[in-house]
Design a protein around this motif. Structure first.
Motif, PDB file in Angstrom:
ATOM      1  N   LEU A 176       0.830  -1.205   0.000  1.00  0.00           N
ATOM      2  CA  LEU A 176       0.000   0.000   0.000  1.00  0.00           C
ATOM      3  C   LEU A 176       0.868   1.259   0.000  1.00  0.00           C
ATOM      4  N   THR A 177       1.871   1.293   0.878  1.00  0.00           N
ATOM      5  CA  THR A 177       2.719   2.473   1.024  1.00  0.00           C
ATOM      6  C   THR A 177       3.527   2.745  -0.236  1.00  0.00           C
ATOM      7  N   ALA A 178       4.087   1.693  -0.822  1.00  0.00           N
ATOM      8  CA  ALA A 178       4.885   1.857  -2.038  1.00  0.00           C
ATOM      9  C   ALA A 178       4.045   2.436  -3.168  1.00  0.00           C
ATOM     10  N   THR A 179       2.847   1.910  -3.334  1.00  0.00           N
ATOM     11  CA  THR A 179       1.990   2.353  -4.429  1.00  0.00           C
ATOM     12  C   THR A 179       1.468   3.769  -4.184  1.00  0.00           C
ATOM     13  N   ARG A 180       1.123   4.079  -2.949  1.00  0.00           N
ATOM     14  CA  ARG A 180       0.677   5.446  -2.638  1.00  0.00           C
ATOM     15  C   ARG A 180       1.777   6.465  -2.919  1.00  0.00           C
ATOM     16  N   HIS A 181       3.021   6.095  -2.653  1.00  0.00           N
ATOM     17  CA  HIS A 181       4.137   6.992  -2.932  1.00  0.00           C
ATOM     18  C   HIS A 181       4.175   7.342  -4.420  1.00  0.00           C
ATOM     19  N   LEU A 182       4.000   6.350  -5.278  1.00  0.00           N
ATOM     20  CA  LEU A 182       4.024   6.593  -6.719  1.00  0.00           C
ATOM     21  C   LEU A 182       2.802   7.399  -7.162  1.00  0.00           C
ATOM     22  N   ILE A 183       1.656   7.115  -6.568  1.00  0.00           N
ATOM     23  CA  ILE A 183       0.441   7.875  -6.898  1.00  0.00           C
ATOM     24  C   ILE A 183       0.605   9.338  -6.486  1.00  0.00           C
ATOM     25  N   ASP A 184       1.158   9.564  -5.308  1.00  0.00           N
ATOM     26  CA  ASP A 184       1.353  10.938  -4.834  1.00  0.00           C
ATOM     27  C   ASP A 184       2.310  11.722  -5.729  1.00  0.00           C
ATOM     28  N   LEU A 185       3.222  11.021  -6.390  1.00  0.00           N
ATOM     29  CA  LEU A 185       4.137  11.683  -7.324  1.00  0.00           C
ATOM     30  C   LEU A 185       3.451  12.039  -8.640  1.00  0.00           C
ATOM     31  N   GLY A 186       2.277  11.475  -8.878  1.00  0.00           N
ATOM     32  CA  GLY A 186       1.530  11.782 -10.088  1.00  0.00           C
ATOM     33  C   GLY A 186       1.411  10.641 -11.074  1.00  0.00           C
ATOM     34  N   HIS A 187       1.911   9.470 -10.740  1.00  0.00           N
ATOM     35  CA  HIS A 187       1.833   8.324 -11.656  1.00  0.00           C
ATOM     36  C   HIS A 187       0.438   7.725 -11.654  1.00  0.00           C
ATOM     37  N   ARG A 188       0.008   7.319 -12.839  1.00  0.00           N
ATOM     38  CA  ARG A 188      -1.296   6.692 -12.983  1.00  0.00           C
ATOM     39  C   ARG A 188      -1.199   5.319 -13.640  1.00  0.00           C
ATOM     40  N   ARG A 189      -0.159   5.087 -14.405  1.00  0.00           N
ATOM     41  CA  ARG A 189       0.086   3.776 -15.010  1.00  0.00           C
ATOM     42  C   ARG A 189       1.217   3.116 -14.205  1.00  0.00           C
ATOM     43  N   ILE A 190       0.822   2.398 -13.168  1.00  0.00           N
ATOM     44  CA  ILE A 190       1.790   1.803 -12.235  1.00  0.00           C
ATOM     45  C   ILE A 190       1.722   0.285 -12.366  1.00  0.00           C
ATOM     46  N   ALA A 191       2.834  -0.312 -12.736  1.00  0.00           N
ATOM     47  CA  ALA A 191       2.899  -1.765 -12.861  1.00  0.00           C
ATOM     48  C   ALA A 191       3.354  -2.387 -11.551  1.00  0.00           C
ATOM     49  N   MET A 192       3.013  -3.657 -11.370  1.00  0.00           N
ATOM     50  CA  MET A 192       3.410  -4.415 -10.183  1.00  0.00           C
ATOM     51  C   MET A 192       4.002  -5.739 -10.630  1.00  0.00           C
ATOM     52  N   ILE A 193       5.241  -6.016 -10.204  1.00  0.00           N
ATOM     53  CA  ILE A 193       5.861  -7.307 -10.473  1.00  0.00           C
ATOM     54  C   ILE A 193       5.972  -8.036  -9.142  1.00  0.00           C
ATOM     55  N   GLY A 194       5.055  -8.964  -8.910  1.00  0.00           N
ATOM     56  CA  GLY A 194       5.014  -9.675  -7.643  1.00  0.00           C
ATOM     57  C   GLY A 194       5.860 -10.927  -7.659  1.00  0.00           C
ATOM     58  N   GLY A 195       5.627 -11.787  -6.679  1.00  0.00           N
ATOM     59  CA  GLY A 195       6.331 -13.053  -6.589  1.00  0.00           C
ATOM     60  C   GLY A 195       5.428 -14.195  -7.008  1.00  0.00           C
ATOM     61  N   PRO A 196       5.787 -15.420  -6.664  1.00  0.00           N
ATOM     62  CA  PRO A 196       4.990 -16.591  -7.051  1.00  0.00           C
ATOM     63  C   PRO A 196       3.557 -16.512  -6.525  1.00  0.00           C
ATOM     64  N   GLU A 197       2.664 -17.096  -7.272  1.00  0.00           N
ATOM     65  CA  GLU A 197       1.230 -17.036  -6.975  1.00  0.00           C
ATOM     66  C   GLU A 197       0.889 -17.540  -5.582  1.00  0.00           C
ATOM     67  N   GLY A 198       1.504 -18.646  -5.159  1.00  0.00           N
ATOM     68  CA  GLY A 198       1.111 -19.252  -3.901  1.00  0.00           C
ATOM     69  C   GLY A 198       1.815 -18.726  -2.666  1.00  0.00           C
ATOM     70  N   VAL A 199       2.690 -17.739  -2.814  1.00  0.00           N
ATOM     71  CA  VAL A 199       3.448 -17.229  -1.678  1.00  0.00           C
ATOM     72  C   VAL A 199       2.669 -16.093  -1.012  1.00  0.00           C
ATOM     73  N   LEU A 200       2.400 -16.238   0.282  1.00  0.00           N
ATOM     74  CA  LEU A 200       1.519 -15.307   0.986  1.00  0.00           C
ATOM     75  C   LEU A 200       2.028 -13.871   0.957  1.00  0.00           C
ATOM     76  N   CYS A 201       3.336 -13.668   1.168  1.00  0.00           N
ATOM     77  CA  CYS A 201       3.847 -12.294   1.213  1.00  0.00           C
ATOM     78  C   CYS A 201       3.654 -11.602  -0.129  1.00  0.00           C
ATOM     79  N   SER A 202       3.801 -12.333  -1.230  1.00  0.00           N
ATOM     80  CA  SER A 202       3.586 -11.749  -2.553  1.00  0.00           C
ATOM     81  C   SER A 202       2.128 -11.351  -2.744  1.00  0.00           C
ATOM     82  N   ARG A 203       1.229 -12.229  -2.356  1.00  0.00           N
ATOM     83  CA  ARG A 203      -0.195 -11.928  -2.493  1.00  0.00           C
ATOM     84  C   ARG A 203      -0.580 -10.716  -1.661  1.00  0.00           C
ATOM     85  N   ALA A 204      -0.006 -10.611  -0.457  1.00  0.00           N
ATOM     86  CA  ALA A 204      -0.319  -9.471   0.407  1.00  0.00           C
ATOM     87  C   ALA A 204       0.180  -8.164  -0.209  1.00  0.00           C
TER      88      ALA A 204
END
Length: 356
Positions: A176-204
């Protein structure tokens, strides 16, 4: 924290090895072999004896503790990155404080350790086990409990059972914090590169990313969410793919600092400058985040502190102290450096997209 009462010892001591042998229909030496983790016992026999041991909660507490080594077992599913070094430093610090040594083990990429490791650890009789991203079968956990070897999971890949203590981080809040930082800078097209599907920390982390977008009134675009494995190659591969979109992202939240390094390399090969053409946020705050040019903005995950907390908990459990809670999450925090900036308006529209 509460200490187990010594009054339980006489009750448990009435359950003898002879009684267990009689109930399971095996010899006393066979029960002793099971208790000592010897491999020369048939699996069906071992399972039968383990079931009765668990039924009565049998523990040879004084004997087990007197023979326990001054070792802490640190178990990884892989030992290939600087991420693992941070965990090792945290556990080693606590081990030194307690006059102990650390034994490192890995399961060659498998999240569930093999039988050979289990037999080795039962023979070593460590004070406790700190496991990183490892899942254990019910049978493995039963054998560890029967030898009074406590297990604590740090940064669990899945959901640990109710009897397995775990130490994690506030991954959702970090996303949440990382993405809000980018939004506050003015970004609207923000990509996310997560981890493996079944890993809880990635999903969170992805859930936190999505919540930040939706809270800001921005649409969640599945095309901007990619899955990696937290390593450099995945960051490179996924950004290269994202840059082929007609409306490419102006910012990327990488699910780990190593994936962020891959993003840096892919951006450079594509002729993009960071942060002028692409803002990047990582996750972990490994030492490499400060070595990159420009220095990486990232979410600090307190890896050393998490590992140290896991080691202290394992030692406390070995001493008969029960934790007030079996789940502990340490706070993440955003570290702003030089890889993020407001999106440039250089021949393409930031809000609605368009090719450069």
């Amino acid at each position: 924290m509460t200490t187990k009462s010594d009054e339980l010892e006489p009750t448990e001591s009435r359950v003898t090895i002879a009684r267990i042998a009689a109930e399971t229909g095996v010899s006393v030496p066979t029960v002793s072999k099971v208790l000592n983790g010897r491999p020369d016992v048939a699996e069906s026999t071992r399972a039968r004896v383990e079931a009765v041991i668990g039924k009565y909660g049998y523990r040879r507490r004084a004997d087990e503790r007197s023979r326990r080594s001054r070792l802490l077992e640190l178990m990884f599913h892989e030992l290939e990155s600087t991420w693992a070094l941070e965990i090792i430093r945290g556990v080693e610090c606590v081990a030194r404080e307690n006059g102990m040594a650390v034994v490192l083990a890995d399961s060659s990429g498998r999240h569930t350790p093999g039988q050979s490791w289990l037999e080795s650890v039962l023979a070593r009789r460590p004070v406790g086990i700190v496991s990183v991203c490892s899942d254990f079968t019910g049978g493995q956990l039963a054998k560890l409990r029967a030898r009074d070897i406590p297990l604590v999971v740090v940064d669990p890949a899945g959901a640990p059972g109710p009897e397995t203590p775990s130490i994690g981080a506030t991954n959702w809040q970090g996303g949440l914090t990382a993405t809000r930082h980018l939004i506050d800078l003015g970004h609207r097209r923000i990509a996310m590169i997560g981890g493996p599907e079944g890993v809880l920390c990635s999903r969170a982390r992805i859930d936190g990313y999505r919540t930040a977008l939706e809270t800001a009134g921005l649409a969640f675009d599945p095309a901007l969410v990619r899955r990696g494995d937290f390593h450099v190659r995945a960051g490179y591969r996924e950004l290269a793919s994202l840059l082929t979109l007609p409306d490419r992202p102006t910012a990327v939240f990488a699910g780990s600092d190593l994936q962020a390094l891959g993003v840096y390399e892919a951006a450079r090969d594509a002729g993009l400058r960071i942060p002028d053409d692409l803002s990047v946020v990582g996750f972990d705050d490994l030492p490499i985040a400060r070595w990159l040019t420009p220095e990486l903005t990232t979410v600090r995950q307190p890896l050393q502190e998490m590992a140290a907390a896991g080691a202290r908990l394992a030692i406390s459990l070995a001493r008969g102290v029960d934790p007030e809670s079996h789940r502990l999450e340490l706070a993440t925090s955003l570290v702003v450096r030089h890889s993020t900036a407001a999106p440039a308006h250089r021949g393409y529209r930031v809000l609605t997209g368009g090719a450069r």
